[in-house]
Design an enzyme around this catalytic site. Structure first.
Site, PDB file in Angstrom:
ATOM      1  N   LYS A 173      20.300  45.287  24.323  1.00 47.60           N
ATOM      2  CA  LYS A 173      21.555  45.283  23.566  1.00 47.60           C
ATOM      3  C   LYS A 173      21.745  46.675  22.976  1.00 47.60           C
ATOM      4  O   LYS A 173      21.156  47.032  21.965  1.00 47.60           O
ATOM      5  CB  LYS A 173      21.481  44.227  22.453  1.00 47.60           C
ATOM      6  CG  LYS A 173      22.596  44.320  21.400  1.00 47.60           C
ATOM      7  CD  LYS A 173      23.985  44.137  21.960  1.00 47.60           C
ATOM      8  CE  LYS A 173      25.039  44.078  20.852  1.00 47.60           C
ATOM      9  NZ  LYS A 173      25.151  45.351  20.079  1.00 47.60           N
TER      10      LYS A 173
ATOM     11  N   GLY B 285      22.835  41.094  18.711  1.00 47.23           N
ATOM     12  CA  GLY B 285      21.460  41.533  18.510  1.00 47.23           C
ATOM     13  C   GLY B 285      20.671  40.532  17.695  1.00 47.23           C
ATOM     14  O   GLY B 285      19.499  40.252  17.981  1.00 47.23           O
TER      15      GLY B 285
ATOM     16  N   GLU C 224      10.826  50.315  14.932  1.00 50.83           N
ATOM     17  CA  GLU C 224      10.819  51.756  14.646  1.00 50.83           C
ATOM     18  C   GLU C 224      12.023  51.993  13.742  1.00 50.83           C
ATOM     19  O   GLU C 224      13.165  51.882  14.176  1.00 50.83           O
ATOM     20  CB  GLU C 224      10.886  52.565  15.944  1.00 50.83           C
ATOM     21  CG  GLU C 224      10.519  54.020  15.757  1.00 50.83           C
ATOM     22  CD  GLU C 224      11.718  54.845  15.314  1.00 50.83           C
ATOM     23  OE1 GLU C 224      11.735  55.248  14.121  1.00 50.83           O
ATOM     24  OE2 GLU C 224      12.612  55.085  16.124  1.00 50.83           O
TER      25      GLU C 224
ATOM     26  N   CYS D 246      15.878  59.774  12.992  1.00 53.71           N
ATOM     27  CA  CYS D 246      15.025  59.139  11.987  1.00 53.71           C
ATOM     28  C   CYS D 246      13.805  59.982  11.647  1.00 53.71           C
ATOM     29  O   CYS D 246      13.272  59.887  10.537  1.00 53.71           O
ATOM     30  CB  CYS D 246      14.598  57.756  12.466  1.00 53.71           C
ATOM     31  SG  CYS D 246      13.835  57.760  14.106  1.00 53.71           S
TER      32      CYS D 246
END
Length: 477
Positions: A172, A210, A248, A282
């Site tokens: 997704k 999701g 993550e 990130c």
């Protein structure tokens, strides 16, 4: 969408917007709950009834086919990725395309050489002479939910090891970058031997799909990359069926400059890092920790570099800092800039939209000064080209400040003394650390975080093994 080996249109469509121009970059199928249900069913069927999990040679061949097909289509994929993501075209030569495509070959090689069966030899537990083996087997159906900032890198970093390990996948992609995922699906269907149902890609404007993927009992493992807040929701959804979860998540990583470092060079590196892809990563270092006695000098050196980088058209080969992904993200970053002022901070550079750009979602590279490590802009993930400069009082204090964060994803240390830099690096509670400019990224390097930056590792052998189950088998000796 790609569902059960077929390219499937949606009942409706939605637009993906070019963040540099605000024009339509692509029109993509808007998947529904029924589409997601069909995709999960196809993945379950392909795993339970197909030969994919048992046929290592096929898996290795198909991964190499996918790598080669992506390379053949690189010109179109590169151009369209820049249009959809707003990433500088320079980065498509690295983590935005070329490197993750090459990493598919690394995972194929790993699967080919991996010890799928280990002989523990004979033993006599409870007096029963036995021969024992440890087997590594695929986890099953993988639900992969990915963000918008590095779509090819993160999509392929999940598809590569999951497929190499023998799993089937439902991917997704993020609503902001659906075309990147859909393009890979088309190539899988048309240019590889990957069997129907092994890879399913459902694009949608809704995050709800999701959530459905994470909660579905037919899914054995969820691999999610995104914000820490959403990661908590994914973990909660998965808990109902006790499925394995790899997360993550976010970061607020520290760039530590020690008092013996080449200050100008270190600050230039920190400035470049936070400007790359407009700070939308990130693992980007967004807190600059510098010696208190040289704070003013460090601020000036960093601001000078950030002003020189500026913003630019992502299609220009010289651009480092392009636009933010959306008006929503630009508004979020501007909210943090207002907060910095309210908390008593100032801007050594930036702090606003570029005055010469009236289209696109732009923020100038910004250096915030005058705030402590406890300030919200120094603790919360902003996801823009925004760096906070904070003074420290020596190595111990720098480590304390760096670790005083709910996150632990990345970090950097600069010192003229490598042993001293290593000593600080070892004390940082983070999953990755750059020492004196070293680059840790690569298909063979595990990536992930401590604390609220995630659970598990992506890439490397450790990332591959996230997608495996361990089975011990014994028979009489």
């Amino acid at each position: 969408m790609l569902i059960d080996g077929k390219i499937r249109p949606g009942e409706s469509v939605f637009d993906s917007i070019d963040p540099a121009t605000e024009e339509v970059a692509a029109t993509v199928a808007d998947g529904t709950a029924a589409d997601m249900d069909a995709a999960i069913a196809a993945a379950r069927r392909a795993f339970d009834e197909g030969t994919w999990a048992a046929d290592l040679d096929l898996r290795v061949r198909c991964l190499r086919q996918l790598r080669d097909a992506l390379r053949r289509n690189a010109a179109e994929l590169r151009e369209r990725t820049v249009a959809e993501v707003g990433c500088p075209v320079l980065l498509t030569r690295g983590p935005q395309f070329d490197t993750p495509v090459a990493d598919l070959g690394w995972f194929a090689d790993l699967a080919e050489a991996y010890a799928w069966r280990t002989d523990l030899g004979e033993a006599a537990p409870m007096g029963m002479r036995s021969r024992r083996w440890v087997l590594k087997e695929p986890a099953g159906v993988v639900g992969a939910i990915t963000p918008w900032n590095f779509p090819h890198q993160i999509n392929l970093a999940k598809l590569g090891p999951a497929l190499a390990a023998g799993n089937t996948v439902v991917l997704k992609p993020a609503p902001d970058t659906p075309w990147c995922g859909a393009a890979v699906g088309r190539i899988i269907a048309e240019e590889t031997e990957i069997p129907p149902g092994v890879v399913n890609i459902v694009t949608s404007s809704s995050h709800e799909l999701g959530a459905r993927l994470a909660a579905d009992p037919r899914v054995d493992l969820v691999s999610f990359t995104g914000s820490t807040a959403t990661g908590r929701a994914v973990m909660a959804s998965a808990a109902a069926t006790i499925k394995r979860v790899f997360l993550e998540l976010g970061g607020k990583s520290a760039f530590v400059v020690l008092d013996d470092a080449d200050l100008a060079a270190a600050c230039a590196t920190a400035a470049f890092a936070v400007c790359a892809h407009a700070g939308q990563g990130c693992a980007i270092t967004t807190r600059l920790l510098v010696p208190r006695a040289r704070y003013a000098e460090a601020v000036e050196a960093t601001a000078e570099t950030m002003r020189a980088i500026g913003v630019g058209d992502p299609r220009d080969r010289g651009t480092i800092c392009g636009p933010l992904i959306s008006a929503r993200q630009r508004d979020r970053v501007e909210g943090y800039l207002r907060l910095a002022r309210e908390e008593g901070g100032g801007f050594a550079c930036g702090g606003r939209r570029p005055p010469d750009r009236d289209r696109g979602f732009w923020i100038e590279p910004t250096l915030i000064t005058g705030l402590p490590n406890e300030a919200r802009v120094a603790q919360e993930e902003i996801f823009g080209p925004v760096l906070v400069a904070i003074p420290h009082d020596g190595d111990d204090d720098a480590v304390r400040l760096a670790n005083a964060s709910p996150y632990g994803l990345s970090g950097a240390v600069h010192s003229e003394d490598p042993e001293r830099a290593w000593a600080v690096a070892r004390r940082l509670r983070t999953g990755t650390v750059s020492v004196n400019g070293g680059q840790w990224y690569g298909g063979d390097a595990p990536f992930g975080g401590y604390k609220q930056s995630g659970v598990g590792r992506e890439m490397g052998v450790a990332g591959f093994e996230e997608y495996l189950e361990t089975k011990t088998v014994a028979e009489p000796a």
